[in-house]
Design a protein around this motif. Sequence first.
Motif, PDB file in Angstrom:
ATOM      1  N   UNK A 163       0.934  -1.208   0.253  1.00 12.23           N
ATOM      2  CA  UNK A 163       0.389   0.860   0.088  1.00 12.23           C
ATOM      3  C   UNK A 163       0.654   1.559  -0.372  1.00 12.23           C
ATOM      4  N   UNK A 164       1.990   0.993   0.088  1.00 10.75           N
ATOM      5  CA  UNK A 164       3.007   2.362   0.613  1.00 10.75           C
ATOM      6  C   UNK A 164       3.420   2.841  -1.285  1.00 10.75           C
ATOM      7  N   UNK A 165       2.703   3.796  -1.414  1.00 13.88           N
ATOM      8  CA  UNK A 165       2.805   4.196  -2.224  1.00 13.88           C
ATOM      9  C   UNK A 165       3.403   5.641  -2.672  1.00 13.88           C
ATOM     10  N   UNK A 166       4.834   5.789  -1.928  1.00 13.87           N
ATOM     11  CA  UNK A 166       5.296   7.437  -1.655  1.00 13.87           C
ATOM     12  C   UNK A 166       6.291   6.601  -1.005  1.00 13.87           C
ATOM     13  N   UNK A 167       7.643   5.479  -1.903  1.00 10.45           N
ATOM     14  CA  UNK A 167       9.285   5.266  -1.674  1.00 10.45           C
ATOM     15  C   UNK A 167       9.780   6.304  -2.377  1.00 10.45           C
ATOM     16  N   UNK A 168       9.136   6.987  -2.773  1.00 14.84           N
ATOM     17  CA  UNK A 168      10.169   8.312  -3.824  1.00 14.84           C
ATOM     18  C   UNK A 168      10.244   9.138  -2.629  1.00 14.84           C
ATOM     19  N   UNK A 169       9.154   9.540  -1.874  1.00 11.90           N
ATOM     20  CA  UNK A 169       9.555  10.815  -0.911  1.00 11.90           C
ATOM     21  C   UNK A 169      10.531  10.643   0.997  1.00 11.90           C
ATOM     22  N   UNK A 170      10.335   8.798   0.925  1.00  9.52           N
ATOM     23  CA  UNK A 170      10.804   8.659   2.139  1.00  9.52           C
ATOM     24  C   UNK A 170      12.710   8.645   2.164  1.00  9.52           C
ATOM     25  N   UNK A 171      13.826   9.060   2.658  1.00 11.78           N
ATOM     26  CA  UNK A 171      14.748   9.229   3.029  1.00 11.78           C
ATOM     27  C   UNK A 171      15.161   8.222   3.971  1.00 11.78           C
ATOM     28  N   UNK A 172      14.864   6.961   3.582  1.00 13.39           N
ATOM     29  CA  UNK A 172      15.440   5.910   5.570  1.00 13.39           C
ATOM     30  C   UNK A 172      16.587   5.633   4.710  1.00 13.39           C
ATOM     31  N   UNK A 173      16.706   5.609   3.244  1.00  8.85           N
ATOM     32  CA  UNK A 173      18.142   4.700   2.746  1.00  8.85           C
ATOM     33  C   UNK A 173      19.233   5.702   3.047  1.00  8.85           C
ATOM     34  N   UNK A 174      20.312   5.019   2.550  1.00  5.94           N
ATOM     35  CA  UNK A 174      21.753   6.399   2.809  1.00  5.94           C
ATOM     36  C   UNK A 174      21.918   6.601   1.189  1.00  5.94           C
ATOM     37  N   UNK A 175      22.484   7.735   1.995  1.00 10.12           N
ATOM     38  CA  UNK A 175      22.586   8.659  -0.334  1.00 10.12           C
ATOM     39  C   UNK A 175      24.077   7.540  -0.184  1.00 10.12           C
ATOM     40  N   UNK A 176      24.573   6.463   0.435  1.00 12.67           N
ATOM     41  CA  UNK A 176      26.214   6.122  -0.003  1.00 12.67           C
ATOM     42  C   UNK A 176      26.848   6.854  -1.527  1.00 12.67           C
ATOM     43  N   UNK A 177      27.519   6.747  -2.271  1.00 18.57           N
ATOM     44  CA  UNK A 177      28.652   7.271  -2.900  1.00 18.57           C
ATOM     45  C   UNK A 177      27.862   8.309  -3.994  1.00 18.57           C
ATOM     46  N   UNK A 178      26.128   8.411  -4.001  1.00 20.95           N
ATOM     47  CA  UNK A 178      25.525   8.946  -4.507  1.00 20.95           C
ATOM     48  C   UNK A 178      25.927  10.550  -3.892  1.00 20.95           C
ATOM     49  N   UNK A 179      26.113  10.428  -2.577  1.00 23.41           N
ATOM     50  CA  UNK A 179      27.356  12.191  -1.765  1.00 23.41           C
ATOM     51  C   UNK A 179      28.083  11.831  -2.620  1.00 23.41           C
ATOM     52  N   UNK A 180      29.418  11.867  -3.431  1.00 25.73           N
ATOM     53  CA  UNK A 180      30.228  11.826  -3.774  1.00 25.73           C
ATOM     54  C   UNK A 180      30.091  13.904  -4.845  1.00 25.73           C
ATOM     55  N   UNK A 181      28.608  13.332  -5.431  1.00 20.96           N
ATOM     56  CA  UNK A 181      28.281  15.010  -6.212  1.00 20.96           C
ATOM     57  C   UNK A 181      28.649  15.656  -5.289  1.00 20.96           C
ATOM     58  N   UNK A 182      28.073  16.009  -4.011  1.00 20.56           N
ATOM     59  CA  UNK A 182      28.399  16.698  -3.299  1.00 20.56           C
ATOM     60  C   UNK A 182      29.850  17.068  -2.624  1.00 20.56           C
ATOM     61  N   UNK A 183      30.416  15.821  -2.709  1.00 21.58           N
ATOM     62  CA  UNK A 183      31.526  16.528  -1.950  1.00 21.58           C
ATOM     63  C   UNK A 183      33.197  16.994  -3.517  1.00 21.58           C
ATOM     64  N   UNK A 184      32.397  16.606  -4.403  1.00 21.83           N
ATOM     65  CA  UNK A 184      32.827  17.119  -5.942  1.00 21.83           C
ATOM     66  C   UNK A 184      32.409  18.346  -6.142  1.00 21.83           C
ATOM     67  N   UNK A 185      31.088  18.580  -5.731  1.00 24.67           N
ATOM     68  CA  UNK A 185      31.059  20.248  -6.401  1.00 24.67           C
ATOM     69  C   UNK A 185      31.780  20.723  -5.044  1.00 24.67           C
TER      70      UNK A 185
END
Length: 393
Positions: A163-185
């Motif tokens: 019934x959970x139609x809003x996984x896109x809104x949830x920040x329960x998981x880690x950013x992991x290596x996506x955060x390298x975008x921020x470090x690079x910037x």
Amino acid sequence: GDVVLGMQRQRLAQAIALGLVAGCAGAWMQVEPAETGGLGEQTTEAERLANFAPSPTVRTTPRVGSKDRGETTLAEDPFATEVPKWRLPASLIDVREADLVDGAYRQTLPDGTLITFTLDPRLQASAQASLKRYGVDEGAVVMIEPSSGRVLAYASRSERDPSNAHVPLQAGGPAASIFKIITTAALLERNLLTPASRICTRGGARRLTEELLKDSSRYDTRCDTLTSAFGASRNTAYGRWADRLLTPIQLEETAERFLFNQYVPFLWGLDASVAHIPRSDRLKFAKAAAGFTGTSLSPLHGALIAAAVGNEGLMMAPRLVARAERDGEVLYEAEAKSLGRAVQTEVARDLRTIFASTVEEGSARKFFQRKNRPRIQGVRVGGKTGHLTMKLH
């Protein structure tokens, strides 16, 4: 891969973020903008600051871990200076209840209000089909048009809670290596590195230690530029760069311009993505910069980050509802609104070039290359992968 392919064939200026619990996450974009470009060159700094000023109806504090999916206090224009006469009834709006009519997804509310969504039918269908076809335990696909913030695909899947139609809104998981975008910037905007800056390192694929932060003339045999280190997601390289060149405050400042630790206006309540940057522990700071610890990210926010890079550094407010009307009267019509400048135009352009290394030679190469040729002809694609492993309870 199929979702990204479908998106790129459909448009030349879009961003995509995929988040899979116990799998991988990614932020993707087309790295060469369409001829019309983004809105970055058309907005002055004064206009940006005016756009970013919150209205009295908008909360500016993070809503970390929020489970509220009910009616929002957000007006149809989150930057309005006056309380509007009519608000989008968020608790009644549901993409799953929409029908495809005349090439657009539309939902009729109980009072007769007709809601028209921004969703692209082909992209939405592709996103939903991919989540189902690959049996994703929990995941989401969000696609955003960078220049306007229009949400072109919003798909969700959860085996634990169908019934959970809003996984896109949830920040329960880690950013992991996506955060390298921020470090690079952060490194680029302070002129601490260029895309061609080189470093030689070792190890770090699964963990980062104090020993790996030290140079070794004997063992540091793997050499990368900033561009190739980003594409291959070299943890040791990012740990050393952060340790030697950045301060925690600088990294935090860049993260907050990308709207970590910030409230992001949306139709429904969006969990705040968190960037907790350690200030007193050298190793923990290096780990955070490489994406090991201290961060969380929602799929929608991941798409916004990629979209900001694709829009010359300007982040646009996400919009899922294009129009609302009843009895011939237009009650609401979406307008493009800026959430502020994440990075300067020159940095965004460098990031786009760096993003391409992920696809052309890095961690996503096998999904986008076939016999050393791009699977997608005529469009240069870029992105960032992030891997995470966790138990589902």
